[in-house]
Design a protein around this motif. Structure first.
Motif, short mmCIF file in Angstrom:
data_model
loop_
_atom_site.label_atom_id
_atom_site.label_comp_id
_atom_site.label_asym_id
_atom_site.label_seq_id
_atom_site.Cartn_x
_atom_site.Cartn_y
_atom_site.Cartn_z
N SER A 52 0.86 -1.17 0.00
CA SER A 52 0.00 0.00 0.00
C SER A 52 0.90 1.23 0.00
CB SER A 52 -0.93 0.01 1.22
OG SER A 52 -0.18 0.10 2.42
N GLY A 53 0.73 2.07 -1.01
CA GLY A 53 1.60 3.24 -1.09
C GLY A 53 1.66 3.78 -2.50
N ASN A 54 2.63 4.65 -2.76
CA ASN A 54 2.74 5.35 -4.02
C ASN A 54 4.10 5.12 -4.67
OD1 ASN A 54 0.20 6.52 -3.47
ND2 ASN A 54 1.18 8.15 -2.29
N ASN A 55 4.10 5.29 -5.99
CA ASN A 55 5.34 5.16 -6.77
C ASN A 55 5.99 3.80 -6.55
OD1 ASN A 55 7.28 5.88 -8.58
ND2 ASN A 55 8.41 7.21 -7.16
N ILE A 56 5.32 2.79 -7.08
CA ILE A 56 5.73 1.39 -6.89
C ILE A 56 6.24 0.84 -8.20
CG2 ILE A 56 4.92 -0.92 -6.25
CD1 ILE A 56 2.62 0.60 -4.71
N THR A 57 7.38 0.15 -8.16
CA THR A 57 7.92 -0.50 -9.35
C THR A 57 8.23 -1.96 -9.04
OG1 THR A 57 8.93 1.54 -10.17
CG2 THR A 57 9.79 -0.52 -11.05
N SER A 85 -0.70 5.21 -6.25
CA SER A 85 -0.67 6.39 -7.11
C SER A 85 0.68 6.37 -7.81
CB SER A 85 -0.85 7.67 -6.29
OG SER A 85 -0.72 8.80 -7.13
N ILE A 86 0.66 6.00 -9.04
CA ILE A 86 1.85 5.79 -9.88
C ILE A 86 2.46 4.44 -9.55
CG2 ILE A 86 4.08 6.63 -10.70
CD1 ILE A 86 3.28 9.41 -9.81
N ASN A 112 -3.09 5.58 -12.24
CA ASN A 112 -1.89 6.12 -12.88
C ASN A 112 -0.79 5.06 -12.92
OD1 ASN A 112 -2.66 8.97 -13.40
ND2 ASN A 112 -2.85 9.00 -11.16
N CYS A 113 -1.16 3.87 -13.36
CA CYS A 113 -0.21 2.77 -13.40
C CYS A 113 0.03 2.30 -14.83
CB CYS A 113 -0.71 1.58 -12.57
SG CYS A 113 -0.73 1.91 -10.78
N ILE A 114 1.19 1.72 -15.05
CA ILE A 114 1.52 1.06 -16.31
C ILE A 114 1.86 -0.39 -15.98
CG2 ILE A 114 3.10 0.95 -18.26
CD1 ILE A 114 3.47 3.96 -17.99
#
Length: 552
Positions: free
Chosen positions: A155-160, A182-183, A208-210
């Motif tokens: 759970s969080g943002n800007n994950i790769t 988010s991202i 906002n994910c790819i």
């Protein structure tokens, strides 16, 4: 001497600097720790433990195991590099165990790890990271066999997540669970869901994910490869989904979701009663699927597109292969099926592509779309074949395609979009406008002739590039000019009956014929002069004399 003293001082200072650097380096090379420029610390570890030193790369130097949780991260900016070694957690079957766990800390990286659950239990996770930002998992294998937990949960943002293998082997276990990201970027990763009701990828909220270049295999019954709820602005591309469990689903979309794009999907249904794409009950979803196959595999039953009760929104399918669809009677979702129209424009003389050519698409006299061709003379459009709802199917036929470019003649054609269509246009430069040429010659009377009658045919010939629409005779005498319109003109010889009054006797008349062609060009003949003689006033010429025929 002064120069030598100065040189000795410089050498002494240089030696002092070298000693200080050596001492600093020595102080950093101890207890397995080396501090590198930029304050990043590398520390070798060999047992499960708490990781609490920020700006540190912890390097695992051997396989490790623990009865419960192995590694707990309690600071920001920490990397775990397993260097190919294995983390075996929950070896005693303890519940609520984690291979790696962190809560509330940012900038966490996990790489080159193999994480396995030793003994099956409940609520266990291979990796669980909560309330964090800037999370990277790469080149990592995670395998969880317990129930009701998860393989990787973030759970969080800007994950790769990149180049990894995530496998859940029991009931209700998602291979990857993302909570309100988010991202995020999920790439080049394999997902396996072995248990009944399992999930390959679960995304709840956010967006906002790819998500691209992944393979997802569902082996358990009633499992789902990709399950989303309330996500927005997310791209799924180049994904292969293998459905091998009865009643399983390829993609399940739920909640209020918009701007979801799926491209290059290949969904293989290999068991009975499977769904490729499912809009779950009460969902309000707007999604687009492009260049995809929803009906691959060996199964003979199942549904490629399924809209459950009270679903809303739209599903756009462009160049998508599918066989069967289902609408619940309460669904108001629109299924819009489209195909590609590819237009190519070239020069008819050179066969070279024409860039910046305007291509416009019309339907029922209304503009649908327009675009300029690219450097290859190409423009692409997604055009509707039909719109399907619960109650009706509306087909779109007879699109008109107009092509125009300055310096070329326009072109147009018509097409129906029963499948992908390619249209080729070769534009020609306009033909040069041919100059108008009209040649008019009065053949009777001849110039200077005496006429002995008042009624006679005025004859003239016309040679013209274009057809003659009309001619006008201008007849001028000392009393003025008369005009008479001549119709039914043909190329070649023409005759017009001329009737003169007796007042014309013994007068010189001037005749001019003027003609206009169908292009609006007008030309006059050369004028001729003739005299109208009074026959009653004439006597026989004396012997040896002859009447003078010339004008005097």
């Amino acid at each position: 001497m002064e120069k030598y003293k100065l040189l000795n001082v410089v050498l002494f200072m240089l030696a002092l600097v070298i000693l200080l650097l050596a001492a600093t380096l020595f102080s950093f090379v101890q207890w397995g720790r080396i501090k590198i420029t930029g304050a990043v610390i590398y520390e070798d570890i060999s047992v499960c433990r708490e990781l609490n030193q920020s700006n540190t790369v912890y390097r695992l130097i051997n396989d490790v195991s623990s009865e419960g949780t192995c590694f707990t991260i309690t600071n920001h900016s920490i990397t775990i590099d397993c260097q190919g070694h294995t983390i075996n957690f929950s070896t005693s079957g303890a519940s609520n165990s984690r291979g790696i766990y962190s809560n509330g800390y940012n900038s966490i990286t996990i790489r080159n790890c193999t994480i396995i659950e030793g003994i099956s239990s409940t609520q266990n996770y291979g990796i669980q990271i909560q309330s964090a930002e800037n999370i990277i998992i790469e080149s990592t294998i995670v395998d969880v066999i317990g129930n009701t937990g998860g393989v990787v949960s973030i759970s969080g943002n800007n994950i790769t997540i990149n180049n990894s293998h995530l496998s859940g082997n029991s009931t209700y276990v998602p291979s990857l669970s993302l909570d309100s990201p988010s991202i995020c970027k999920i790439m080049n990763t394999e997902f396996f869901s072995h248990g009944d009701n399992g999930r390959g990828l679960l995304v709840f909220g956010g967006g906002n994910c790819i998500i691209s270049n992944n393979t997802i295999t569902v082996l358990g019954q009633s499992g789902t490869a990709i399950a989303t709820n309330g996500i927005n602005d997310t791209i799924f591309s180049d994904i292969v989904i293998n459905l091998n469990g009865t009643s399983s689903t390829g993609i399940s979309l739920g909640g209020a979701s918009k701007n979801l794009s799926f491209e290059n999907l290949m969904i293989y249904k290999n068991a009975e009663d499977e769904k490729a794409v499912y809009y779950s009950s009460y969902g309000n979803i707007n999604a687009t699927i492009t260049n995809s196959y929803l009906d691959l595999g060996t199964a003979n039953s199942g549904t490629d597109v399924y809209f459950d009760q009270n679903t809303q929104g739209m599903l756009n399918l462009t160049n998508v292969s599918f066989s069967a669809g289902y609408f619940n009677s309460t669904s108001t979702t629109q299924l819009v099926r489209k195909w590609w129209l590819d237009v190519y424009v070239t020069d008819s003389e050179t066969s070279l592509p024409l860039a910046y050519t305007n291509v416009s698409i019309w339907y029922n006299n209304s503009l649908v779309d327009s675009a300029l061709t690219d450097s290859q003379g190409h423009a692409r459009f997604a055009l509707i074949r039909y719109i399907n709802t619960t109650s009706a199917i509306t087909y779109y036929n007879n699109y008109v395609v107009n092509v125009s470019k300055t310096g070329y003649e326009n072109a147009s054609n018509m097409t129906n979009m029963t499948s992908n269509v390619v249209m080729n246009f070769a534009l020609s430069e306009p033909s040069p406008v041919q100059k108008s040429s009209i040649n008019i010659t009065i053949t009777y009377p001849s110039d200077g002739q005496n006429i002995y009658k008042l009624n006679f045919p005025l004859q003239f010939s016309v040679v013209s590039t274009y057809a003659i629409s009309n001619c006008t005779l201008y007849l001028t005498s000392e009393s003025g000019t008369q005009t008479q319109t001549i119709t039914n003109i043909q190329t070649g010889s023409n005759s017009f009956s001329l009737s003169l009054s007796s007042s014309s006797h013994n007068k010189i008349l001037t005749a001019v014929v003027s003609c206009t062609d169908t292009n609006g060009n007008t030309t006059n003949s050369s004028s001729i002069n003739f005299r109208v003689m009074n026959p009653a006033a004439l006597s026989e010429p004396a012997s040896g004399e002859a009447h003078k025929k010339e004008l005097r």
